[in-house]
Structure formats: C-alpha cells, structure tokens
Design a protein around this motif. Sequence first.
Motif, PDB file in Angstrom:
ATOM      1  N   UNK A  39       0.952  -1.252   0.111  1.00 47.83           N
ATOM      2  CA  UNK A  39       0.247  -0.216  -0.147  1.00 47.83           C
ATOM      3  C   UNK A  39       0.810   1.265   0.067  1.00 47.83           C
ATOM      4  N   UNK A  40       0.612   2.019  -0.986  1.00 47.19           N
ATOM      5  CA  UNK A  40       1.161   3.388  -0.857  1.00 47.19           C
ATOM      6  C   UNK A  40       0.315   4.864  -0.453  1.00 47.19           C
ATOM      7  N   UNK A  99       2.490  -8.939   4.078  1.00 48.26           N
ATOM      8  CA  UNK A  99       1.880 -10.363   3.821  1.00 48.26           C
ATOM      9  C   UNK A  99       0.840 -10.992   3.815  1.00 48.26           C
ATOM     10  N   UNK A 100       0.199 -11.503   2.805  1.00 50.20           N
ATOM     11  CA  UNK A 100      -1.125 -12.039   2.166  1.00 50.20           C
ATOM     12  C   UNK A 100      -0.753 -13.713   2.638  1.00 50.20           C
ATOM     13  N   UNK A 101       0.508 -14.644   3.115  1.00 56.30           N
ATOM     14  CA  UNK A 101       0.636 -15.716   2.903  1.00 56.30           C
ATOM     15  C   UNK A 101      -0.298 -16.206   4.083  1.00 56.30           C
TER      16      UNK A 101
END
Length: 62
Positions: free
Chosen positions: A1-2, A17-19
């Motif tokens: 996200x920026x 991380x979406x892990x």
Amino acid sequence: MSVTTENGAPVLCHHLSLASFRRLLRDYSLVCDSYSDAMVGSVPQRLEATDMGRRALGGAGI
C-alpha cells in the motif's frame, strides 16, 4: 500500500504479507466451488450443508 500527496510525492509505503491468509482463501474457494456444484441439480440438503460451511468460514474473517 502506498500513500502519496496530491502531487504524487510518496508519503508512506507499507508492505503486508498475505501468506497468512493463504489457507483461509483456499478453504473459502473450495466452499464456493462446492456451493456452485451443489446449485446444479443437487438435493436441497447438500446446498444447505454447503451454505452452512460457507457461513462458518465467514465467522473466520471473510
């Protein structure tokens, strides 16, 4: 996200991380596939059971 200013200058960049969501998303995908299969010519009890499984996952964050 920026996050940037109106001019496009960078203010903040956050990496996540979406892990940790991999198993939950895989299980939800399987339930959705089962629900779709159950809707095509299946008995209502199977559709209800699959929907209950989907709702149980909904309590897990989806």
